[in-house]
Design a protein around this motif. Structure first.
Motif, mmCIF file in Angstrom:
data_model
loop_
_atom_site.group_PDB
_atom_site.id
_atom_site.type_symbol
_atom_site.label_atom_id
_atom_site.label_comp_id
_atom_site.label_asym_id
_atom_site.label_seq_id
_atom_site.Cartn_x
_atom_site.Cartn_y
_atom_site.Cartn_z
ATOM 1 N N UNK A 223 4.374 1.949 4.401
ATOM 2 C CA UNK A 223 5.395 1.878 5.332
ATOM 3 C C UNK A 223 5.267 1.958 6.726
ATOM 4 N N UNK A 224 6.331 1.291 7.463
ATOM 5 C CA UNK A 224 6.295 1.404 8.876
ATOM 6 C C UNK A 224 7.610 2.095 9.395
ATOM 7 N N UNK A 225 7.398 2.632 10.687
ATOM 8 C CA UNK A 225 8.465 3.326 11.126
ATOM 9 C C UNK A 225 9.121 4.521 10.156
ATOM 10 N N UNK A 226 10.427 4.486 10.069
ATOM 11 C CA UNK A 226 11.022 5.385 9.177
ATOM 12 C C UNK A 226 11.446 4.807 7.683
ATOM 13 N N UNK A 227 10.752 3.640 7.440
ATOM 14 C CA UNK A 227 10.911 3.419 5.977
ATOM 15 C C UNK A 227 9.904 4.069 5.288
ATOM 16 N N UNK A 228 10.332 4.239 3.965
ATOM 17 C CA UNK A 228 9.658 4.838 2.873
ATOM 18 C C UNK A 228 8.963 3.873 1.701
ATOM 19 N N UNK A 229 9.377 2.673 1.991
ATOM 20 C CA UNK A 229 9.077 1.503 1.076
ATOM 21 C C UNK A 229 7.722 0.731 1.635
ATOM 22 N N UNK A 230 6.920 0.592 0.731
ATOM 23 C CA UNK A 230 5.620 -0.264 1.339
ATOM 24 C C UNK A 230 6.225 -1.485 1.983
ATOM 25 N N UNK A 231 5.487 -2.145 3.090
ATOM 26 C CA UNK A 231 5.733 -3.541 3.325
ATOM 27 C C UNK A 231 4.948 -4.697 2.747
ATOM 28 N N UNK A 232 5.709 -5.386 2.032
ATOM 29 C CA UNK A 232 4.802 -6.502 1.308
ATOM 30 C C UNK A 232 4.485 -7.457 1.861
ATOM 31 N N UNK A 233 3.277 -7.938 1.610
ATOM 32 C CA UNK A 233 2.670 -9.259 2.290
ATOM 33 C C UNK A 233 2.852 -10.340 1.547
#
Length: 443
Positions: A223-233
């Motif tokens: 996750x980036x920033x304050x997110x708790x969810x992975x960023x999906x490619x």
């Protein structure tokens, strides 16, 4: 009688040079790269006191000429370029030549040639002989390739050099997905961006609950920033999603043949079974705009192919990724063709240069200059430069040196012969002196 005296003196002089040559060979019997020498004698001019007489038929037979020699001289000093024993040292700077050829070195702005491979690094990182002659070769161009038509330059090992980071372009998978699996299979790897910063990537393979042999694959980064969810490619343009409960859906489909266990389609394609494209990397990574990497699958039916066979667990893994962070030079090696390859702390290797090898039409025509250096002469021919192992040139053996090729048994035998010849010539001098003294006493 003075002829015998002068002839004996020339013999003494020649035998003295023979003894000098033998002494030099014996002294250098343990000198790395030393090539033994031998001298050849030739007789001096002759004085004819009577010419040859032709036979006269029925009257007189022919007579041979009568000539008197005037002594001996050293006609040549030959170098024996036979291969000396190669001794392994384990020192990375040492270099032996197996076969024909010479190292090219430069000292005082002058080119020389040597078989002395006991090399070392100086304070400037230059590869030099023990007497400071700089080993010559070719430096890599801007593209990292060696151009053997470029001018020779000193070979330098840049101590402390840092290899540039390399952004990942290819990620290769291998192993087995267990047939009949009901749970997702995750595989992780660390890729790198253009500045060498790590990119942790997780691949999730999700089996179909309804279609045997069918899987969906998703790729994500933390996750980036304050997110708790992975960023999906995205994989081949398809981006998976994750629900609030953590369920992943919408991945790129991959199917396996239920009979052979081999991949039969990727993202619906039955022809491209080797590569999928990964994109959509977050802007937080230092990557060019629209950057993509390849997700590679080894060839179907190959040893490393991704398969779906029966098994209690999956063995799928990332077998290779070609990115790297920056890393300092940690060592180097010299190949058989003279290529100097640096090894860096990040696991990458880079060509630092290539050592030149020289051949001569007549190596015995080279002039010895001391310090195991030879110089080209009019009778040696010009140096024919090229890579070791090509054009009749011997190969380089890194971590080894060529020992002296002096044969002590032969030298000690020659020493006895030279001593005997020298003493015999001094005997001629003393005998002639005695005869002359007797003649003086008759007066």
């Amino acid at each position: 009688m003075t002829k015998s005296l002068s002839a004996a003196i020339t013999g003494i002089n020649a035998d003295q040079q023979w003894l000098d040559n033998i002494a030099n060979n014996i002294a250098n019997s343990n000198t790395v790269g030393y090539q033994s020498t031998s001298i050849q004698f030739a007789d001096l001019l002759y004085q004819q006191s009577q010419g040859a007489g032709a036979p006269v038929a029925g009257n007189q037979g022919g007579t041979n000429p009568i000539v008197m020699g005037s002594g001996v001289r050293v006609a040549s000093d030959n170098t024996n370029f036979a291969q000396g024993t190669l001794q392994q040292t384990g020192v990375s700077t040492d270099l032996a030549i197996s076969g024909s050829g010479f190292l090219v070195v430069s000292q005082g702005g002058q080119d020389y040639y040597t078989t002395d491979g006991a090399l070392q690094l100086d304070a400037a990182g230059q590869l030099v002989t023990s007497t400071g002659a700089i080993v010559q070769g070719w430096a890599p161009g801007a593209n990292g390739q060696i151009n053997q038509n470029s001018p020779l330059t000193g070979i330098t090992i840049p101590q402390g050099q840092v290899a540039n980071p390399k952004a990942t372009q290819n990620i290769t998978l291998g192993g087995n997905l267990a047939a009949g699996a009901t749970n997702p299979v995750t595989v992780t790897t660390t890729a790198y961006d253009s500045l060498g910063d790590p990119i942790p990537i997780t691949f999730t393979f999700m089996p179909s609950s309804t279609t045997p042999g069918s899987w969906q694959v998703a790729a994500s980064v933390p996750p980036s920033g304050t997110s708790t969810t992975p960023t999906y490619l995205s994989i081949d343009g398809t981006t998976a999603t994750q629900s609030a409960s953590g369920v992943i859906s919408g991945g790129t489909p991959i199917t396996f043949n239920e009979t052979t266990g081999q991949i039969e389609s990727i993202d619906g394609s039955t022809t491209n079974l080797s590569t999928a494209t990964i994109g959509g990397f977050p802007a937080t990574y230092n990557l060019p705009a629209n950057y993509t990497a390849n997700l590679d699958f080894p060839a179907v039916n190959s040893t490393n192919a991704v398969t779906q066979f029966a098994g209690s667990s999956s063995s799928l893994a990332v077998t290779n990724q070609d990115g790297a962070p920056s890393g300092a030079l940690t060592g180097f090696s010299i190949g058989s063709d003279g290529t100097v390859q640096g090894t860096y702390a990040n696991g990458t290797k880079q060509v630092l240069g290539q050592i030149a090898s020289a051949l001569f039409t007549n190596p015995e025509g080279l002039a010895k200059q001391g310090n195991l250096l030879y110089q080209a002469t009019l009778n040696s021919g010009t140096a024919q430069l090229g890579a070791a192992g090509s054009g009749g040139r011997g190969t380089f053996v890194g971590g080894s040196v060529e020992e002296s090729n002096v044969n002590l048994g032969n030298e000690l035998t020659d020493l006895v012969l030279a001593q005997t010849a020298y003493q015999a010539n001094t005997k001629v001098v003393s005998t002639t002196a005695s005869v002359l003294q007797s003649l003086v006493q008759m007066a």
